[in-house]
Design a protein around this motif. Structure first.
Motif, PDB file in Angstrom:
ATOM      1  N   UNK A  73       0.807  -1.236   0.000  1.00  0.00           N
ATOM      2  CA  UNK A  73       0.000   0.000   0.000  1.00  0.00           C
ATOM      3  C   UNK A  73       0.833   1.275   0.000  1.00  0.00           C
ATOM      4  N   UNK A  74       2.041   1.227   0.572  1.00  0.00           N
ATOM      5  CA  UNK A  74       2.868   2.438   0.598  1.00  0.00           C
ATOM      6  C   UNK A  74       3.266   2.863  -0.806  1.00  0.00           C
ATOM      7  N   UNK A  75       3.677   1.887  -1.627  1.00  0.00           N
ATOM      8  CA  UNK A  75       4.016   2.191  -3.017  1.00  0.00           C
ATOM      9  C   UNK A  75       2.809   2.749  -3.747  1.00  0.00           C
ATOM     10  N   UNK A  76       1.655   2.142  -3.514  1.00  0.00           N
ATOM     11  CA  UNK A  76       0.426   2.597  -4.188  1.00  0.00           C
ATOM     12  C   UNK A  76       0.072   4.023  -3.783  1.00  0.00           C
ATOM     13  N   UNK A  77       0.198   4.332  -2.514  1.00  0.00           N
ATOM     14  CA  UNK A  77      -0.113   5.695  -2.072  1.00  0.00           C
ATOM     15  C   UNK A  77       0.868   6.702  -2.665  1.00  0.00           C
ATOM     16  N   UNK A  78       2.130   6.327  -2.745  1.00  0.00           N
ATOM     17  CA  UNK A  78       3.109   7.228  -3.359  1.00  0.00           C
ATOM     18  C   UNK A  78       2.792   7.466  -4.831  1.00  0.00           C
ATOM     19  N   UNK A  79       2.360   6.417  -5.523  1.00  0.00           N
ATOM     20  CA  UNK A  79       1.941   6.593  -6.918  1.00  0.00           C
ATOM     21  C   UNK A  79       0.760   7.544  -6.998  1.00  0.00           C
ATOM     22  N   UNK A  80      -0.146   7.417  -6.024  1.00  0.00           N
ATOM     23  CA  UNK A  80      -1.301   8.311  -5.989  1.00  0.00           C
ATOM     24  C   UNK A  80      -0.906   9.758  -5.777  1.00  0.00           C
ATOM     25  N   UNK A  81       0.064   9.985  -4.894  1.00  0.00           N
ATOM     26  CA  UNK A  81       0.539  11.351  -4.647  1.00  0.00           C
ATOM     27  C   UNK A  81       1.113  11.952  -5.935  1.00  0.00           C
ATOM     28  N   UNK A  82       1.882  11.149  -6.658  1.00  0.00           N
ATOM     29  CA  UNK A  82       2.502  11.634  -7.897  1.00  0.00           C
ATOM     30  C   UNK A  82       1.451  12.007  -8.941  1.00  0.00           C
ATOM     31  N   UNK A  83       0.333  11.308  -8.930  1.00  0.00           N
ATOM     32  CA  UNK A  83      -0.699  11.539  -9.941  1.00  0.00           C
ATOM     33  C   UNK A  83      -1.735  12.572  -9.487  1.00  0.00           C
ATOM     34  N   UNK A  84      -1.679  12.974  -8.218  1.00  0.00           N
ATOM     35  CA  UNK A  84      -2.706  13.856  -7.658  1.00  0.00           C
ATOM     36  C   UNK A  84      -2.598  15.274  -8.214  1.00  0.00           C
TER      37      UNK A  84
END
Length: 312
Positions: A73-84
């Protein structure tokens, strides 16, 4: 003005619960949001169910975790931050539920008070008991100390963050305590914090072994390593910042001794590293309280008995 809020949700093989979460987002009174779903490697059946549900909602965007990145989930959240694209970041789990006014209430206060993060408590809903059992405390005048001592807890979805403030991303090597680690590292940067006294979401509680965090209670080696890594990291960070007071110092021992015990009972190699760390960092005023821990540790290692001493 209604600024954009980016809601970031990691998910893995949970299409049914995720859809309930997404329904609660669609029903928000605040409409200027984007929902970024990052899948952590689900099967095609699960992915298709999610894509079918969001097909008529352009504010919901689905992405797969990059295949060459670390699972979790940490990797996924970081990907989300980059796309936000939003001014604000609202992290959320794929099995929890927003109350209809969550975003509206939070954004209004953030905009009015010009703060870096706004935190609200959660309604903890027991899946087994089918009822709300308690709320968490989020308010403190000494946030770092209270957070370490366990007097407050924010979880991953309690805060709404100003995106421009968040410079510390999730540690992708962490399996358990990822939100504890993320929140605390950002708190070290001294945010202007606001608090709400009412819950704005339902947070589901599962049985032991049903989540990464509770797997550590069952002696899962990967999760125990993650817990030790996080506590060790923050012990050393606080010590370096010269704010590790005696109460926090003792608290880390109280947190780490159960990890040592579980690792010892299950004969994980990490138990040696945990014991060595505790011994190297011991202080005179703590020694009388933990001497039995070390006696129990070495007795169990060499004679297979005495582990009952490895506790406070």
């Amino acid at each position: 003005m209604n600024p954009l809020v980016s809601i970031i949700i990691p998910t893995y093989l949970r299409s049914s619960s995720l859809i309930q979460t997404l329904e609660s987002i669609i029903n928000q009174s605040y409409v200027n949001w984007e929902c970024i779903i990052i899948d952590d490697g689900s099967d095609e059946y699960t992915i298709n169910k999610i894509l079918d549900f969001i097909s008529n909602e352009p504010r919901m965007k689905f992405f797969k975790r990059p295949f060459n990145s670390k699972k979790g989930p940490s990797t996924c959240r970081n990907e989300g931050i980059k796309k936000a694209n939003g001014k604000y970041l609202q992290f959320f789990d794929d099995d929890d539920v927003m109350y209809p006014n969550l975003l509206e209430d939070k954004v209004n206060i953030m905009e009015e008070k010009k703060i870096d993060v706004l935190v609200s408590p959660l309604d903890f809903f027991s899946i087994e008991e089918r009822q709300i059992t308690h709320n968490n405390n989020v308010v403190s005048n000494n946030i770092i100390e209270s957070y370490v001592l366990g007097e407050i807890s924010w979880y991953v979805s309690g805060p709404l963050w100003l995106k421009s403030f968040v410079t510390e991303y999730f540690d992708e090597s962490v399996q358990t305590l990822d939100d504890w680690d993320f929140n605390l590292r950002n708190i070290y940067h001294n945010p202007n914090v606001g608090f709400l006294d009412k819950s704005l979401q339902k947070y589901n509680i599962f049985g032991v072994g049903d989540t990464l965090g509770t797997l550590a209670q069952l002696g899962d080696e990967r999760q125990l390593k993650s817990v030790f890594y996080v506590y060790k990291k923050h012990f050393l960070l606080l010590k370096k910042m010269k704010i590790l007071n005696s109460k926090m110092y003792l608290r880390f021992y109280i947190l780490l001794v159960p990890v040592l015990r579980e690792s010892l009972i299950h004969k994980h190699k990490i138990s040696k590293e945990i014991c060595r760390f505790l011994m190297l960092n011991i202080k005179k005023d703590v020694f009388p309280k933990v001497i039995k821990v070390f006696i129990g540790y070495f007795t169990y290692r060499f004679f297979n008995k005495g582990y009952n001493l490895v506790k406070f």
